[in-house]
Design a protein around this motif. Structure first.
Motif, PDB file in Angstrom:
ATOM      1  N   ASP A  21      15.834  21.222  61.539  1.00  0.00           N
ATOM      2  CA  ASP A  21      15.946  22.649  61.250  1.00  0.00           C
ATOM      3  C   ASP A  21      17.401  23.085  61.366  1.00  0.00           C
ATOM      4  O   ASP A  21      18.145  22.569  62.207  1.00  0.00           O
ATOM      5  CB  ASP A  21      15.098  23.443  62.247  1.00  0.00           C
ATOM      6  N   GLY A  22      17.800  24.027  60.524  1.00  0.00           N
ATOM      7  CA  GLY A  22      19.110  24.643  60.660  1.00  0.00           C
ATOM      8  C   GLY A  22      20.249  23.834  60.085  1.00  0.00           C
ATOM      9  O   GLY A  22      20.072  22.926  59.276  1.00  0.00           O
ATOM     10  N   VAL A  23      21.462  24.186  60.547  1.00  0.00           N
ATOM     11  CA  VAL A  23      22.697  23.554  60.087  1.00  0.00           C
ATOM     12  C   VAL A  23      23.523  23.198  61.318  1.00  0.00           C
ATOM     13  O   VAL A  23      23.671  24.013  62.230  1.00  0.00           O
ATOM     14  CB  VAL A  23      23.509  24.489  59.169  1.00  0.00           C
ATOM     15  N   GLY A  24      24.061  21.985  61.331  1.00  0.00           N
ATOM     16  CA  GLY A  24      24.852  21.550  62.475  1.00  0.00           C
ATOM     17  C   GLY A  24      26.045  20.724  62.067  1.00  0.00           C
ATOM     18  O   GLY A  24      26.323  20.524  60.881  1.00  0.00           O
ATOM     19  N   LEU A  25      26.737  20.238  63.084  1.00  0.00           N
ATOM     20  CA  LEU A  25      27.929  19.421  62.906  1.00  0.00           C
ATOM     21  C   LEU A  25      27.814  18.176  63.772  1.00  0.00           C
ATOM     22  O   LEU A  25      27.279  18.233  64.881  1.00  0.00           O
ATOM     23  CB  LEU A  25      29.179  20.198  63.338  1.00  0.00           C
ATOM     24  N   VAL A  26      28.351  17.067  63.258  1.00  0.00           N
ATOM     25  CA  VAL A  26      28.497  15.844  64.034  1.00  0.00           C
ATOM     26  C   VAL A  26      29.942  15.403  63.849  1.00  0.00           C
ATOM     27  O   VAL A  26      30.410  15.257  62.713  1.00  0.00           O
ATOM     28  CB  VAL A  26      27.533  14.727  63.566  1.00  0.00           C
ATOM     29  N   GLY A  27      30.651  15.226  64.968  1.00  0.00           N
ATOM     30  CA  GLY A  27      32.063  14.868  64.891  1.00  0.00           C
ATOM     31  C   GLY A  27      32.377  13.618  65.677  1.00  0.00           C
ATOM     32  O   GLY A  27      31.708  13.304  66.664  1.00  0.00           O
ATOM     33  N   THR A  28      33.416  12.892  65.238  1.00  0.00           N
ATOM     34  CA  THR A  28      33.869  11.680  65.909  1.00  0.00           C
ATOM     35  C   THR A  28      35.316  11.843  66.357  1.00  0.00           C
ATOM     36  O   THR A  28      36.023  12.744  65.893  1.00  0.00           O
ATOM     37  CB  THR A  28      33.754  10.456  64.978  1.00  0.00           C
ATOM     38  N   ARG A  29      35.761  10.967  67.236  1.00  0.00           N
ATOM     39  CA  ARG A  29      37.117  11.050  67.811  1.00  0.00           C
ATOM     40  C   ARG A  29      38.209  10.978  66.752  1.00  0.00           C
ATOM     41  O   ARG A  29      39.287  11.520  66.942  1.00  0.00           O
ATOM     42  CB  ARG A  29      37.345   9.933  68.821  1.00  0.00           C
ATOM     43  N   ASP A  30      37.944  10.298  65.643  1.00  0.00           N
ATOM     44  CA  ASP A  30      38.974  10.189  64.606  1.00  0.00           C
ATOM     45  C   ASP A  30      39.070  11.442  63.737  1.00  0.00           C
ATOM     46  O   ASP A  30      39.825  11.477  62.774  1.00  0.00           O
ATOM     47  CB  ASP A  30      38.755   8.950  63.746  1.00  0.00           C
ATOM     48  N   GLY A  31      38.294  12.476  64.074  1.00  0.00           N
ATOM     49  CA  GLY A  31      38.351  13.734  63.332  1.00  0.00           C
ATOM     50  C   GLY A  31      37.357  13.838  62.197  1.00  0.00           C
ATOM     51  O   GLY A  31      37.295  14.871  61.527  1.00  0.00           O
ATOM     52  N   ASN A  32      36.572  12.820  61.964  1.00  0.00           N
ATOM     53  CA  ASN A  32      35.546  12.883  60.926  1.00  0.00           C
ATOM     54  C   ASN A  32      34.445  13.841  61.376  1.00  0.00           C
ATOM     55  O   ASN A  32      33.944  13.732  62.497  1.00  0.00           O
ATOM     56  CB  ASN A  32      34.966  11.488  60.672  1.00  0.00           C
ATOM     57  N   VAL A  33      34.089  14.788  60.515  1.00  0.00           N
ATOM     58  CA  VAL A  33      33.036  15.759  60.818  1.00  0.00           C
ATOM     59  C   VAL A  33      32.112  15.845  59.614  1.00  0.00           C
ATOM     60  O   VAL A  33      32.573  15.954  58.478  1.00  0.00           O
ATOM     61  CB  VAL A  33      33.622  17.163  61.119  1.00  0.00           C
ATOM     62  N   VAL A  34      30.811  15.785  59.867  1.00  0.00           N
ATOM     63  CA  VAL A  34      29.844  16.011  58.791  1.00  0.00           C
ATOM     64  C   VAL A  34      28.997  17.233  59.137  1.00  0.00           C
ATOM     65  O   VAL A  34      28.678  17.472  60.302  1.00  0.00           O
ATOM     66  CB  VAL A  34      28.949  14.780  58.516  1.00  0.00           C
ATOM     67  N   ARG A  35      28.701  18.006  58.115  1.00  0.00           N
ATOM     68  CA  ARG A  35      27.806  19.160  58.242  1.00  0.00           C
ATOM     69  C   ARG A  35      26.423  18.657  57.864  1.00  0.00           C
ATOM     70  O   ARG A  35      26.253  18.073  56.789  1.00  0.00           O
ATOM     71  CB  ARG A  35      28.268  20.276  57.307  1.00  0.00           C
ATOM     72  N   VAL A  36      25.449  18.852  58.751  1.00  0.00           N
ATOM     73  CA  VAL A  36      24.100  18.314  58.543  1.00  0.00           C
ATOM     74  C   VAL A  36      23.089  19.440  58.408  1.00  0.00           C
ATOM     75  O   VAL A  36      23.239  20.509  59.009  1.00  0.00           O
ATOM     76  CB  VAL A  36      23.702  17.354  59.692  1.00  0.00           C
ATOM     77  N   ARG A  37      22.059  19.161  57.619  1.00  0.00           N
ATOM     78  CA  ARG A  37      21.005  20.140  57.353  1.00  0.00           C
ATOM     79  C   ARG A  37      19.641  19.481  57.521  1.00  0.00           C
ATOM     80  O   ARG A  37      19.539  18.260  57.532  1.00  0.00           O
ATOM     81  CB  ARG A  37      21.142  20.678  55.934  1.00  0.00           C
ATOM     82  N   ALA A  38      18.614  20.303  57.616  1.00  0.00           N
ATOM     83  CA  ALA A  38      17.246  19.809  57.769  1.00  0.00           C
ATOM     84  C   ALA A  38      16.951  18.722  56.739  1.00  0.00           C
ATOM     85  O   ALA A  38      17.287  18.856  55.565  1.00  0.00           O
ATOM     86  CB  ALA A  38      16.261  20.958  57.637  1.00  0.00           C
ATOM     87  N   GLY A  39      16.344  17.625  57.216  1.00  0.00           N
ATOM     88  CA  GLY A  39      15.979  16.509  56.358  1.00  0.00           C
ATOM     89  C   GLY A  39      17.033  15.421  56.293  1.00  0.00           C
ATOM     90  O   GLY A  39      16.777  14.354  55.741  1.00  0.00           O
ATOM     91  N   GLN A  40      18.210  15.655  56.852  1.00  0.00           N
ATOM     92  CA  GLN A  40      19.278  14.652  56.815  1.00  0.00           C
ATOM     93  C   GLN A  40      19.318  13.852  58.109  1.00  0.00           C
ATOM     94  O   GLN A  40      18.916  14.331  59.176  1.00  0.00           O
ATOM     95  CB  GLN A  40      20.634  15.321  56.571  1.00  0.00           C
ATOM     96  N   THR A  41      19.829  12.622  58.002  1.00  0.00           N
ATOM     97  CA  THR A  41      19.934  11.706  59.123  1.00  0.00           C
ATOM     98  C   THR A  41      21.377  11.264  59.282  1.00  0.00           C
ATOM     99  O   THR A  41      22.067  11.028  58.294  1.00  0.00           O
ATOM    100  CB  THR A  41      19.052  10.450  58.890  1.00  0.00           C
ATOM    101  N   VAL A  42      21.826  11.150  60.531  1.00  0.00           N
ATOM    102  CA  VAL A  42      23.144  10.616  60.847  1.00  0.00           C
ATOM    103  C   VAL A  42      22.936   9.465  61.823  1.00  0.00           C
ATOM    104  O   VAL A  42      22.213   9.617  62.817  1.00  0.00           O
ATOM    105  CB  VAL A  42      24.068  11.673  61.488  1.00  0.00           C
ATOM    106  N   LYS A  43      23.578   8.324  61.555  1.00  0.00           N
ATOM    107  CA  LYS A  43      23.544   7.185  62.468  1.00  0.00           C
ATOM    108  C   LYS A  43      24.919   7.029  63.089  1.00  0.00           C
ATOM    109  O   LYS A  43      25.913   6.883  62.380  1.00  0.00           O
ATOM    110  CB  LYS A  43      23.139   5.906  61.729  1.00  0.00           C
ATOM    111  N   CYS A  44      24.968   7.070  64.406  1.00  0.00           N
ATOM    112  CA  CYS A  44      26.211   6.890  65.155  1.00  0.00           C
ATOM    113  C   CYS A  44      26.198   5.472  65.707  1.00  0.00           C
ATOM    114  O   CYS A  44      25.294   5.110  66.462  1.00  0.00           O
ATOM    115  CB  CYS A  44      26.294   7.901  66.293  1.00  0.00           C
TER     116      CYS A  44
END
Length: 136
Positions: A63-86
């Motif tokens: 649900d909603g909209v969020g952010l996932v960030g890494t130390r190297d400055g990479n940031v992705v904007r994520v939305r419902a239904g999306q997956t991020v693997k760290c």
């Protein structure tokens, strides 16, 4: 089969989160199982501290909209239904944008002595502001 009809909602601890974060544990493993899973809800502006996982982490946004960030400055904007693997060992953070709630299911495979998470310092206001401006 085990039918679990309710899990308590817990407040995310201040030593791991900035802002209001609420957790519902889906799976707390006992040996030999190692998968931990939780529904995590972030209010606008709320976020995790920097952290890493011995065996990586998978985030599925519900649900909603969020952010996932890494130390190297990479940031992705994520939305419902999306997956991020760290990947294993990668220092990262995740949370809501400043104007929206965000909820995700966080999945971690433990290392045999716990969930393998190493918690670090809070994401600063400047780091968060930069992420808001760069997330795509």
């Amino acid at each position: 089969m085990e039918h679990i009809t309710e899990t308590p909602t817990l407040q995310g601890p201040a030593e791991r989160f900035t802002g209001d974060v609420h957790l519902n544990m889906i799976e707390t493993p006992t040996e030999p199982a190692r998968l931990a899973a939780a529904l995590v809800r972030f209010t606008p502006g709320a976020r995790t501290n920097w952290h890493s996982h011995a065996n990586g982490q998978t985030l599925y946004v519900t649900d909603g909209v969020g952010l996932v960030g890494t130390r190297d400055g990479n940031v992705v904007r994520v939305r419902a239904g999306q997956t991020v693997k760290c990947p294993a060992g990668e220092e990262h953070w995740h949370g809501a944008t400043d104007t929206t709630f965000m909820a995700h299911i966080a999945m971690v495979v433990g290392d045999g002595s716990g969930d393998g998470t190493t918690w670090l310092e809070p994401v600063t206001a400047d780091q968060y502001a930069g992420a808001l401006n760069s997330g795509n």
